[in-house]
Design a protein around this motif. Structure first.
Motif, PDB file in Angstrom:
ATOM      1  N   TYR A 166       0.853  -1.193   0.000  1.00  0.00           N
ATOM      2  CA  TYR A 166       0.000   0.000   0.000  1.00  0.00           C
ATOM      3  C   TYR A 166       0.886   1.240   0.000  1.00  0.00           C
ATOM      4  CZ  TYR A 166      -3.001   3.674   1.873  1.00  0.00           C
ATOM      5  OH  TYR A 166      -3.660   4.847   2.077  1.00  0.00           O
ATOM      6  N   GLY A 182      -2.855   4.473  -3.344  1.00  0.00           N
ATOM      7  CA  GLY A 182      -2.954   3.318  -4.231  1.00  0.00           C
ATOM      8  C   GLY A 182      -2.267   2.098  -3.649  1.00  0.00           C
ATOM      9  N   CYS A 183      -2.350   1.030  -4.396  1.00  0.00           N
ATOM     10  CA  CYS A 183      -1.737  -0.231  -4.009  1.00  0.00           C
ATOM     11  C   CYS A 183      -0.957  -0.755  -5.204  1.00  0.00           C
ATOM     12  CB  CYS A 183      -2.825  -1.217  -3.595  1.00  0.00           C
ATOM     13  SG  CYS A 183      -2.190  -2.765  -2.961  1.00  0.00           S
ATOM     14  N   GLN A 193       0.291   0.747 -10.292  1.00  0.00           N
ATOM     15  CA  GLN A 193      -0.797   0.890  -9.320  1.00  0.00           C
ATOM     16  C   GLN A 193      -2.126   0.904 -10.069  1.00  0.00           C
ATOM     17  OE1 GLN A 193      -0.392   3.887  -6.280  1.00  0.00           O
ATOM     18  NE2 GLN A 193       1.830   3.784  -6.382  1.00  0.00           N
ATOM     19  N   THR A 225      -5.733  -1.475  -6.132  1.00  0.00           N
ATOM     20  CA  THR A 225      -6.166  -0.474  -5.164  1.00  0.00           C
ATOM     21  C   THR A 225      -7.529  -0.829  -4.591  1.00  0.00           C
ATOM     22  OG1 THR A 225      -4.849   1.234  -6.235  1.00  0.00           O
ATOM     23  CG2 THR A 225      -6.675   1.981  -4.851  1.00  0.00           C
TER      24      THR A 225
END
Length: 86
Positions: free
Chosen positions: A30, A36-37, A50, A55
């Motif tokens: 993360y 975002g992820c 991302q 996300t």
């Protein structure tokens, strides 16, 4: 489905912590700066893309963890500076 089992909550927390660095690379997935992820982990590195799917997966997991811990403990979930559940 609602699970009150402490064992279930521990497994949920351990699984969620994968996003927070409890993975084979010991890298946080993360990104708190962007919200975002990252798209995932390769064998030796983090895929820094991302995408929306990653996300959304993180956000659904976080909301689920927060909701279940709030239901089980009766108080809102708090996150420390390392993004760990308190």
């Amino acid at each position: 489905m609602y699970f009150k089992s402490e064992d279930y909550l521990q497994k949920m927390e351990a699984s969620f912590n994968w996003f927070l660095g409890n993975n084979h690379l010991h890298q946080v997935i993360y990104n708190p700066c962007t919200g975002g992820c990252y798209d995932g982990l390769e064998e030796n590195y983090v895929n820094l893309n991302q995408g929306a799917e990653s996300t959304i997966s993180y956000l659904i997991a976080r909301l689920t963890v927060e909701n279940k811990f709030k239901q089980a403990k009766g108080t809102p979930v708090r996150w420390n500076k390392q993004l760990q559940l308190e």
